[in-house]
Write an enzyme that holds these catalytic residues in place. Structure first.
Site, PDB file in Angstrom:
ATOM      1  N   LYS A 279       0.769  -1.432   0.125  1.00  0.00           N
ATOM      2  CA  LYS A 279      -0.327   0.097   0.594  1.00  0.00           C
ATOM      3  C   LYS A 279       0.580   1.010   0.105  1.00  0.00           C
ATOM      4  CE  LYS A 279      -4.061  -1.897   2.443  1.00  0.00           C
ATOM      5  NZ  LYS A 279      -5.149  -1.814   1.849  1.00  0.00           N
ATOM      6  N   ARG A 353     -10.151 -11.583   1.990  1.00  0.00           N
ATOM      7  CA  ARG A 353     -11.429 -11.962   1.306  1.00  0.00           C
ATOM      8  C   ARG A 353     -10.794 -13.866   1.409  1.00  0.00           C
ATOM      9  NH1 ARG A 353     -11.392  -9.094  -4.222  1.00  0.00           N
ATOM     10  NH2 ARG A 353     -11.467  -7.535  -2.739  1.00  0.00           N
TER      11      ARG A 353
HETATM   12  N1  BES Z   1      -7.909  -3.960   4.089  1.00  0.00           N
HETATM   13  C1  BES Z   1      -8.173  -3.503   3.265  1.00  0.00           C
HETATM   14  C2  BES Z   1      -9.544  -2.441   2.872  1.00  0.00           C
HETATM   15  C3  BES Z   1      -9.352  -1.200   3.405  1.00  0.00           C
HETATM   16  C4  BES Z   1      -9.168  -0.697   2.785  1.00  0.00           C
HETATM   17  C5  BES Z   1     -10.130  -1.166   4.784  1.00  0.00           C
HETATM   18  C6  BES Z   1      -9.489   1.010   3.319  1.00  0.00           C
HETATM   19  C7  BES Z   1     -10.521  -0.024   5.098  1.00  0.00           C
HETATM   20  C8  BES Z   1      -9.800   0.976   4.730  1.00  0.00           C
HETATM   21  C9  BES Z   1      -8.175  -5.026   1.822  1.00  0.00           C
HETATM   22  O1  BES Z   1      -7.642  -5.480   2.942  1.00  0.00           O
HETATM   23  C10 BES Z   1      -6.979  -4.286   0.781  1.00  0.00           C
HETATM   24  O2  BES Z   1      -6.496  -3.851   0.913  1.00  0.00           O
HETATM   25  N2  BES Z   1      -8.631  -4.156  -0.158  1.00  0.00           N
HETATM   26  C11 BES Z   1      -8.706  -3.870  -1.488  1.00  0.00           C
HETATM   27  C12 BES Z   1      -9.026  -4.904  -2.027  1.00  0.00           C
HETATM   28  C13 BES Z   1      -7.958  -3.931  -4.362  1.00  0.00           C
HETATM   29  C14 BES Z   1      -6.627  -5.121  -4.031  1.00  0.00           C
HETATM   30  C15 BES Z   1      -8.622  -5.788  -4.604  1.00  0.00           C
HETATM   31  C16 BES Z   1      -8.840  -2.205  -1.268  1.00  0.00           C
HETATM   32  O3  BES Z   1      -9.771  -2.308  -1.590  1.00  0.00           O
HETATM   33  O4  BES Z   1      -7.754  -1.483  -2.194  1.00  0.00           O
HETATM   34 MN    MN Z   2      -5.704  -5.769   1.986  1.00  0.00          MN
END
Ligand code: BES
Ligand code: MN
Ligand code: ZN
Length: 499
Positions: A279, A353
């Site tokens: 990230k 997931r």
């Molecule tokens: N934990 C994150 C989702 C999240 C994002 C929670 C912002 C709280 C605030 C999750 O594991 C994630 O990173 N999801 C990705 C999925 C994508 C790679 C398809 C996302 O939402 O960007």
């Molecule tokens: Mn994630």
């Protein structure tokens, strides 16, 4: 915080501050729409009426004013709290108004605080909302501040219901259990990831189990390997912190006929760096709250153990840290899930997931007939619903309705989202059974579609709490930080369960 219900005459109540609700002038019944407010106004030399008439106190939601040493009352201070429009004032507003009173007085370190409830009907609902609102407002994630702490926790909160039934004490007790459990969830989420590893989360779950009489089982990495939880283990591979699967069991005394067995599954990613699909560093510190779903499930179990509903409940929290270490899984890796399906990991940041897939499968193996999971699953749900509503996804209309009804009773906001088969088009992998991500569009839905593949024919509801589990700013009635969302809904679902 100690909680008491006071049913005696209002002028006799001894406390440091007694709060009453006053409304906006234009609302039905005027500022003093409540009988109890009128009564206090009469006792206290019409101070309330004058403040409202002059416009010095507008009655807007959560506005407060304090009168020192009011005449005609034993209370040391009289507090006005704005209720907004009297005809829009429901349990939801009362919960927040009680919270606003507590936060206003907490900041002045005032120890014993009462709130006058409207005489007549609906006292159970009012006591519940007031007690919950007060306890939730008193929570402050300041455990690591060694100086400059703002205010002090309230010592005692009085739900003031003149002429009310003494049985309201029981109502207050239940509300206290639920709100304290929600604060327990918030305390878990507020811990930084260096102090809240999967092992620590398991330890805290074990403590709750011992204190509240739940059965606790922790699956370690070796056991998960034996079982074949390849999706979960793949996520954990990049971290020095070993993963765990936390299992808490609640069993009712006499199996009350139904045979339903509720499985509560919560995402427990103690830190989500994204893994190799790392990230951006901006706001990455917030990803300590990626275990908020798991913490919500543990908080719900803490309350369920005390409220003893007639349905069997098993909680499962897959707990891992998602890190980009030398053994981390790579984009393109293929893992075998516990269910036997293979997954192509196209993005290591779609880790929630993966761990939930194995946890849902295992929940079914443990005999769960109905599944509800809570997870900070996608940024896309925050785009879709903002920071107001929890996204609700389900493969079963009856269970979805049960969850929505439980949320409504709990005063939590949930919004149903679609799961049409067309979205499945996005989940095609060239080399495995299913990829872990779709394309850019409808990301919260494709994430849910992925989970649905593992819930299969078992009735299942998925709550995406990514937008609602963390408050970026404090509110007059709540601290900044973890919200503890979903705890009250999950508890109500179990407590009010009907087949
Ligand atoms: N934990 C994150 C989702 C999240 C994002 C929670 C912002 C709280 C605030 C999750 O594991 C994630 O990173 N999801 C990705 C999925 C994508 C790679 C398809 C996302 O939402 O960007
Ligand atoms: Mn994630
Ligand atoms: Zn995550």
């Amino acid at each position: 915080m100690k909680i008491r219900v006071e049913t005696g005459p209002i002028e006799e109540i001894e406390c440091d501050a007694l709060a009453v609700v006053a409304f906006e002038k234009e609302s039905p019944g005027g500022s003093l729409a409540w009988e109890v407010t009128k009564a206090v106004n009469g006792l206290a030399g019409k101070w309330i009426e004058e403040m409202c008439q002059s416009g010095e106190f507008s009655g807007k939601l959560f506005e407060t004013a304090i009168l020192y040493r009011p005449s005609g009352l034993k209370a040391k201070r009289l507090v006005l709290v704005g209720g907004g429009k009297s005809d829009k004032f429901t349990g939801v507003e009362l919960r927040k108004a009680a919270g606003a009173v507590v936060r206003a007085l907490r900041s002045k370190s005032i120890p014993v605080v009462g709130l006058a409830l409207e005489t007549g009907g609906g006292l159970e609902e009012q006591v519940t909302a007031a007690v919950e609102g007060a306890i939730l407002a008193d929570y402050e994630p300041d455990q690591y501040k060694t100086e400059n702490k703002k205010g002090q926790p309230i010592e005692t909160f009085l739900a003031v219901a003149p002429g009310g039934d003494p049985a309201l004490e029981g109502t207050a007790r239940r509300a206290q259990i639920i709100a304290e459990s929600q604060n327990f969830t918030r305390s878990l989420v507020s811990e930084p990831a260096n102090r809240m590893t999967p092992a620590v989360l398991a330890e805290r779950a074990g403590q709750v189990a011992t204190e509240q009489g739940l059965e606790c089982e922790i699956l370690d990495q070796d056991r998960m390997k034996q079982l074949g939880m390849g999706a979960l283990l793949g996520v954990a591979a990049g971290s020095a912190e070993p993963p765990v699967m936390i299992i808490l069991r609640y069993r009712p005394e006499a199996e009350a006929g139904s045979g339903a067995h509720l499985g509560l599954v919560g995402k427990g990613v103690t830190f989500d760096s994204g893994g190799i699909s790392i990230k951006p560093s901006e706001n990455m510190e917030k990803m300590k709250y990626d275990m908020a779903g798991g913490a919500a499930v543990l908080g719900a179990m803490r309350a369920i153990a005390q409220l003893r509903p007639s349905i069997a409940v098993t909680a499962l929290v897959p707990a891992v840290e998602n890190m980009p270490g030398g053994r981390a899984q790579r984009p393109g890796d293929i893992v075998r899930t516990l269910a036997g399906k293979t997954v192509e990991v196209l993005n290591t940041d779609a880790e929630g997931r993966l761990i939930l897939a194995d946890a849902l499968t295992y929940a079914k193996r443990l005999g769960c007939t109905h599944l509800v999971n809570a997870a900070t699953l996608t940024g896309a749900i925050v785009i879709a619903l903002g920071q107001v509503n929890v996204g609700v996804f389900s493969n079963d209309d009856a269970l979805r309705e049960k969850v929505l009804a439980a949320a409504k009773a709990a005063g939590e906001k949930l919004w149903p989202m679609p799961l049409d088969d067309e979205y499945k088009e996005q989940l095609k992998s060239a080399f495995a059974d299913i990829p872990n991500v779709g394309n850019r569009w409808g990301g919260a839905i494709t994430a849910a579609m992925f989970l649905k593949e593992f819930a299969n024919s078992t009735p299942w509801v998925h709550l995406d709490i990514a937008g609602t589990a963390w408050l970026d700013d404090s509110k007059p009635f709540l601290a900044k930080g973890p919200s503890g969302v979903a705890v009250r809904t999950l508890v109500n679902l179990a407590v009010n369960w009907r087949d």
